[in-house]
Design a protein around this motif. Structure first.
Motif, PDB file in Angstrom:
ATOM      1  N   GLY A 195       0.822  -1.210   0.000  1.00 37.40           N
ATOM      2  CA  GLY A 195       0.000   0.000   0.000  1.00 37.40           C
ATOM      3  C   GLY A 195       0.857   1.261   0.000  1.00 37.40           C
ATOM      4  N   LEU A 196       2.016   1.171   0.656  1.00 41.76           N
ATOM      5  CA  LEU A 196       2.886   2.340   0.766  1.00 41.76           C
ATOM      6  C   LEU A 196       3.804   2.525  -0.419  1.00 41.76           C
ATOM      7  CD1 LEU A 196       4.337   1.995   4.346  1.00 41.76           C
ATOM      8  CD2 LEU A 196       2.837   3.782   3.502  1.00 41.76           C
ATOM      9  N   LEU A 197       4.400   1.413  -0.833  1.00 40.32           N
ATOM     10  CA  LEU A 197       5.548   1.517  -1.736  1.00 40.32           C
ATOM     11  C   LEU A 197       5.331   0.839  -3.074  1.00 40.32           C
ATOM     12  CD1 LEU A 197       8.180   0.385   0.927  1.00 40.32           C
ATOM     13  CD2 LEU A 197       7.554   2.719   0.384  1.00 40.32           C
ATOM     14  N   GLY A 198       4.230   0.132  -3.185  1.00 39.91           N
ATOM     15  CA  GLY A 198       3.982  -0.587  -4.440  1.00 39.91           C
ATOM     16  C   GLY A 198       4.437  -2.038  -4.317  1.00 39.91           C
ATOM     17  N   VAL A 199       4.008  -2.795  -5.283  1.00 39.06           N
ATOM     18  CA  VAL A 199       4.160  -4.250  -5.193  1.00 39.06           C
ATOM     19  C   VAL A 199       5.632  -4.694  -5.178  1.00 39.06           C
ATOM     20  CG1 VAL A 199       3.950  -4.719  -7.673  1.00 39.06           C
ATOM     21  CG2 VAL A 199       3.089  -6.387  -6.017  1.00 39.06           C
ATOM     22  N   ALA A 200       6.507  -3.894  -5.810  1.00 42.47           N
ATOM     23  CA  ALA A 200       7.913  -4.294  -5.890  1.00 42.47           C
ATOM     24  C   ALA A 200       8.583  -4.316  -4.515  1.00 42.47           C
ATOM     25  CB  ALA A 200       8.657  -3.341  -6.824  1.00 42.47           C
ATOM     26  N   ARG A 201       8.036  -3.584  -3.570  1.00 37.05           N
ATOM     27  CA  ARG A 201       8.646  -3.511  -2.224  1.00 37.05           C
ATOM     28  C   ARG A 201       7.770  -4.212  -1.184  1.00 37.05           C
ATOM     29  NH1 ARG A 201      12.389  -2.574   0.058  1.00 37.05           N
ATOM     30  NH2 ARG A 201      12.493  -0.477   0.924  1.00 37.05           N
ATOM     31  N   ARG A 202       7.019  -5.185  -1.650  1.00 39.99           N
ATOM     32  CA  ARG A 202       6.081  -5.894  -0.787  1.00 39.99           C
ATOM     33  C   ARG A 202       6.752  -6.498   0.458  1.00 39.99           C
ATOM     34  NH1 ARG A 202       0.823  -7.764  -1.041  1.00 39.99           N
ATOM     35  NH2 ARG A 202       0.580  -9.913  -0.371  1.00 39.99           N
TER      36      ARG A 202
END
Ligand SMILES: C=C1C[C@]23C[C@@]1(O)CC[C@H]2[C@@]12CC[C@H](O)[C@@](C)(C(=O)O1)[C@H]2[C@@H]3C(=O)O
Ligand SMILES: O=C(O)CCC(=O)C(=O)O
Ligand SMILES: [Fe+2]
Length: 351
Positions: free
Chosen positions: A157-164
């Motif tokens: 939610g914060l950083l996008g899926v790449a930083r899950r």
């Protein structure tokens, strides 16, 4: 706190509470269905608004939960001398009424265990029996999945899926500091002798210091969470659900645009000038029924810096500059264990 002319001796040193009147606005506990497509957004929203929510359709087999509850009930029903062999809690092990080392008392007994990064009870933890160790390992293995999923949803939610994995990775880390606790609140018949407006402290009000805690209880009520305006909201028990509690190390704030929630590590809270708080909660004793709860606390490694995720810097939250000095989870935990349960544990870190 309530002071009576004559308090029953068994309640010596345990604070009495004034029962809160029903909140005027009873918002209910947000429920997130982990199997639904909108679950990640719902997690972010619930973290932002309450710092507390329940998870349904979590995929954890109820057999695992029931086995642990049965083992826990068996342990707490065993002779006092056998339970004492795993205590006194310091901080790990069996504890009775005494919470932590600084004088907090509650109407409960508990077992507190350290968990390694693979999700097994650490060798050093005083586990009463091999059957309990086995079932705790099985349970923690499953419930860690819920904590991981929540942290992944937050990071996405914060950083996008790449930083899950930005947050969940801290818990998977080899040195991560995870704790597991089983609490037993025996019925407190003495409550009947107190005025109607009084309750007895089971577990005094506090925030959890870690990132997130995942709690499950039997069907006995008692858990309450503090609303943002300070009123206490009783949480209806749900044996089939898990309750997620946002800890001090994870903070939630709202972006000026009302639809976007930003969740920050603690340092980021400083940049929002301390407006945001992790959720305070407590347990009140029940006069008739025993409450059994089990809580998994997901914490990072001691050397983990509690600082904003780099991508979150410079997003316009820092008008007033940091109010806290830089610290690690190890620093924070050390200070937490020197504090009283209800303390604002961030205080020593304010500049
Ligand atoms: C009074 C205390 C008990 C506690 C350590 C502390 O000094 C302050 C934080 C308390 C708390 C609350 C959440 C968890 O139950 C816990 C295990 C934790 O990590 O912090 C307890 C600690 C404890 O019971 O030892
Ligand atoms: O027992 C419960 O329901 C909550 C206990 C709790 O908040 C804790 O152990 O930190
Ligand atoms: Fe707690």
């Amino acid at each position: 706190m309530v002071v009576l002319a004559t308090t029953p001796a068994a309640l010596d040193q345990i604070s009495l509470l004034r029962s809160s009147p029903e909140p005027l606005f009873f918002p209910g506990v947000p429920a997130v269905d982990l199997s639904s497509p909108g679950a990640a957004l719902a997690v972010v929203d619930a973290c932002q608004r309450f710092g507390f929510f329940k998870v349904v359709n979590h995929g954890v087999p109820m057999g695992v939960v029931d086995r642990l509850e049965a083992e826990a009930v068996r342990f707490f029903a065993s002779p006092q001398v056998e339970k004492d062999a795993s205590g006194p809690a310091n901080p790990l092990g069996y504890g009775n009424k005494r919470i932590g080392r600084n004088g907090d008392m509650g109407w409960l007994e508990y077992l507190l265990l350290a968990v390694n990064h693979q999700g097994s009870v650490s060798k050093a933890s005083p586990v009463p029996s091999s059957s309990l160790r086995e079932v705790v390992n099985e349970y923690v293995g499953a419930v860690r999945g819920v904590a991981t999923w929540v942290l992944e949803a937050v990071a996405e939610g914060l950083l996008g899926v790449a930083r899950r994995d930005a947050l969940s990775g801290m818990v998977a880390d080899a040195g991560s500091d995870q704790v597991f606790r089983v609490n037993h609140y025996p019925p407190c018949p003495l409550l009947e002798r107190l005025p109607d407006s009084c309750s007895v402290t089971g577990f005094g009000e506090h925030t959890d210091p870690q990132l997130v805690s995942v709690l499950r209880s039997n069907g006995t009520p008692g858990l309450q969470v503090a609303l943002r305006d300070g009123r206490w909201l009783p949480v209806p028990p749900d044996r089939d659900a898990f309750f997620v509690i946002v800890g001090d190390s994870l903070e939630v704030t709202k972006h000026p645009s009302p639809s976007i929630a930003y969740i920050h590590l603690l340092y980021q809270k400083v940049l929002t000038n301390g407006r945001m708080k992790s959720v305070r909660h407590r347990v009140v004793a029940n006069s008739l029924k025993p409450r059994v709860s089990m809580i998994y606390f997901a914490g990072p490694a001691p050397e983990q810096r509690i600082a904003p995720l780099p991508e979150l810097l410079g997003q316009g939250h820092g008008e007033q500059g940091p109010l806290y000095r830089d610290f690690t989870w190890g620093d924070y935990k050390k200070a937490a264990y020197r504090s009283r349960l209800g303390d604002d544990r961030l205080d020593p870190f304010r500049i």
